[in-house]
Write an enzyme that holds these catalytic residues in place. Structure first.
Site, PDB file in Angstrom:
ATOM      1  CG  ASP A  59      -1.792  -0.872   7.590  1.00 36.40           C
ATOM      2  OD1 ASP A  59      -2.671  -0.172   7.487  1.00 36.40           O
ATOM      3  OD2 ASP A  59      -1.641  -1.945   6.704  1.00 36.40           O
TER       4      ASP A  59
ATOM      5  NE  ARG B 229      -2.160  -5.409   5.447  1.00 36.66           N
ATOM      6  CZ  ARG B 229      -2.530  -5.663   4.259  1.00 36.66           C
ATOM      7  NH1 ARG B 229      -3.064  -6.709   4.137  1.00 36.66           N
ATOM      8  NH2 ARG B 229      -2.117  -4.989   3.103  1.00 36.66           N
TER       9      ARG B 229
ATOM     10  CG  ASP C  79       1.503  -3.782   9.236  1.00 36.13           C
ATOM     11  OD1 ASP C  79       2.255  -3.182   8.977  1.00 36.13           O
ATOM     12  OD2 ASP C  79       0.559  -4.572   8.687  1.00 36.13           O
TER      13      ASP C  79
ATOM     14  N   GLY D 156       0.946  -1.307  -0.020  1.00 39.04           N
ATOM     15  CA  GLY D 156       0.171  -0.037   0.040  1.00 39.04           C
ATOM     16  C   GLY D 156       0.996   1.228   0.023  1.00 39.04           C
TER      17      GLY D 156
ATOM     18  CB  THR E   8       2.423   0.145   6.036  1.00 37.99           C
ATOM     19  OG1 THR E   8       1.375  -0.052   6.272  1.00 37.99           O
ATOM     20  CG2 THR E   8       3.601  -0.676   7.118  1.00 37.99           C
TER      21      THR E   8
ATOM     22  NE  ARG F 278      -2.107  -4.258  -0.999  1.00 37.69           N
ATOM     23  CZ  ARG F 278      -1.613  -3.897   0.033  1.00 37.69           C
ATOM     24  NH1 ARG F 278      -0.542  -4.220   0.470  1.00 37.69           N
ATOM     25  NH2 ARG F 278      -2.076  -2.651   0.647  1.00 37.69           N
TER      26      ARG F 278
ATOM     27  CG  ASP G 112       4.483  -7.665   8.272  1.00 36.08           C
ATOM     28  OD1 ASP G 112       5.615  -7.575   8.949  1.00 36.08           O
ATOM     29  OD2 ASP G 112       3.569  -8.449   8.586  1.00 36.08           O
TER      30      ASP G 112
HETATM   31  O1  F6P Z   1      -1.644  -1.460   4.060  1.00 32.73           O
HETATM   32  C1  F6P Z   1      -2.393  -0.539   4.201  1.00 32.73           C
HETATM   33  C2  F6P Z   1      -3.758  -0.774   3.773  1.00 32.73           C
HETATM   34  O2  F6P Z   1      -4.214   0.604   3.279  1.00 32.73           O
HETATM   35  C3  F6P Z   1      -4.458  -1.557   4.749  1.00 32.73           C
HETATM   36  O3  F6P Z   1      -4.925  -0.560   5.941  1.00 32.73           O
HETATM   37  C4  F6P Z   1      -5.740  -1.927   4.303  1.00 32.73           C
HETATM   38  O4  F6P Z   1      -6.109  -3.089   4.937  1.00 32.73           O
HETATM   39  C5  F6P Z   1      -5.089  -2.539   2.907  1.00 32.73           C
HETATM   40  O5  F6P Z   1      -3.857  -1.393   2.532  1.00 32.73           O
HETATM   41  C6  F6P Z   1      -6.097  -2.369   1.747  1.00 32.73           C
HETATM   42  O6  F6P Z   1      -5.179  -2.938   0.640  1.00 32.73           O
HETATM   43  P1  F6P Z   1      -5.621  -2.624  -0.728  1.00 32.73           P
HETATM   44  O7  F6P Z   1      -5.088  -1.250  -1.357  1.00 32.73           O
HETATM   45  O8  F6P Z   1      -5.078  -3.757  -1.456  1.00 32.73           O
HETATM   46  O9  F6P Z   1      -7.148  -2.568  -0.859  1.00 32.73           O
END
Ligand code: F6P
Length: 324
Positions: free
Chosen positions: A130, A174, A132, A14, A128, A75, A106
């Protein structure tokens, strides 16, 4: 010790405010050591497909204030497979890249731990919203995201107060509750629901609201971290058990965007420069981290076991005492 001549930098997972400051600091610091920098586009996907762009000082001027990442991100499912990691490693070797700096969360770290087995030198920078990544107290983007969430919740509260409603606001994070805790405490929420603390006790939430109702209050705020419990279902339960009209707002991707806060620009700059410095000093396969507010680095393979990032229970208990 091999002399660094050419390094690559990428952003993965992200996007997070502050990533651009880290990229900029990598380029400026590398320039001072005479190291060439190649930007890899779209994270690990760009390593596999060798999608790159040269990064000189001109390419990274005036980007500290920009949200997102100028290198784009992804990702990468393919990077989970050994044959694609091998392809990425071959690309790096063919193009005489001495090391990679990967900025992400992560998932990016887990990818790096596997990737180093291809005899690649990779240094991670935690980025990130998060917060995390276990080994670091801070990850780039958290401060901006917490401020964005706070600002949005303030606005939702204005409407909630005007209508005499209960607002249930879902924030990102997350599996961690940092954004919820900070934005919830900053807005003095009546209840803050975090993955680290939630035991499915809906009664405590509805009782807190009933008590405030009995004290003469007629608007309420519940901040819930994503994935803990279904926000619409929570709002329904509040409505059923208290009779108070409840509405849900899911803040979503606004939390990832926007111009980075001073803290994210500062930490992005510090971490980017630090990553280049440790590479130039001959270190291999490290992650940059913050401990006791000081920059430090760890072996990436050991990083997941290092717990510098526990949620502060005192802060959580205090948030309950200080809610409006
Ligand atoms: O890791 C950052 C984040 O925004 C999280 O808070 C959330 O769960 C996730 O990414 C959403 O991911 P995506 O962009 O793949 O929808």
């Amino acid at each position: 010790m091999d002399i660094m001549k050419k390094i690559a930098v990428l952003t993965s997972g992200g996007d997070a405010p502050g990533m651009n400051s880290a990229i900029r600091a990598v380029v400026y610091s590398a320039y001072q050591f005479g190291i060439e920098v190649v930007g890899i586009l779209r994270g690990y996907e760009g390593l596999i497909d060798w999608e790159t762009k040269p990064l000189g000082l001109d390419e990274v001027r005036n980007i500290n204030n920009q949200g997102g990442t100028i290198l784009y991100t992804s990702r990468s499912d393919r990077f989970l497979q050994p044959e694609y990691r091998k392809q990425a490693a071959d690309n790096l070797k063919k193009n005489e890249i001495d090391a990679v700096i990967a900025i992400g969360g992560d998932g990016t770290l887990r990818g790096a731990i596997e990737f180093q087995k291809e005899e690649i030198n990779i240094v991670c920078i935690p980025g990130t919203i998060d917060r995390d990544v276990a080994c670091t107290e801070y990850t780039l983007g958290f401060d901006t995201a917490a401020n964005t969430a706070t600002d949005a919740i303030d606005k939702i509260r204005d409407s909630s107060v005007s209508h005499g409603r209960c607002s249930v606001v879902e924030v990102m994070g997350r599996k961690r509750g940092y954004i919820a805790l900070w934005a919830g405490m900053a807005t003095a929420a009546d209840a803050i629901i975090l993955p680290e603390k939630w035991e499915g006790d809906y009664d405590s939430v509805t009782e807190a609201i009933k008590k405030r109702h009995a004290d003469g209050r007629d608007s309420y705020l519940v901040v819930v971290a994503e994935g803990v419990t279904d926000a619409p279902e929570l709002a329904d339960r509040i409505r059923e058990r208290t009779g108070i009209e409840s509405r849900v707002s899911v803040l979503g991707y606004i939390q990832r965007g926007g111009s980075p806060s001073a803290k994210d620009r500062m930490y992005g700059s510090l971490m980017g420069a630090y990553a280049v410095e440790i590479l130039n000093n001959g270190k291999q396969n490290r992650i940059v981290a913050i401990k006791n507010d000081i920059l430090i680095d760890y072996d990436i393979a050991k990083a997941p076991e290092i717990k510098n990032n526990q949620l502060d229970s005192f802060q959580y208990e205090l948030s309950l005492k200080l809610s409006d």
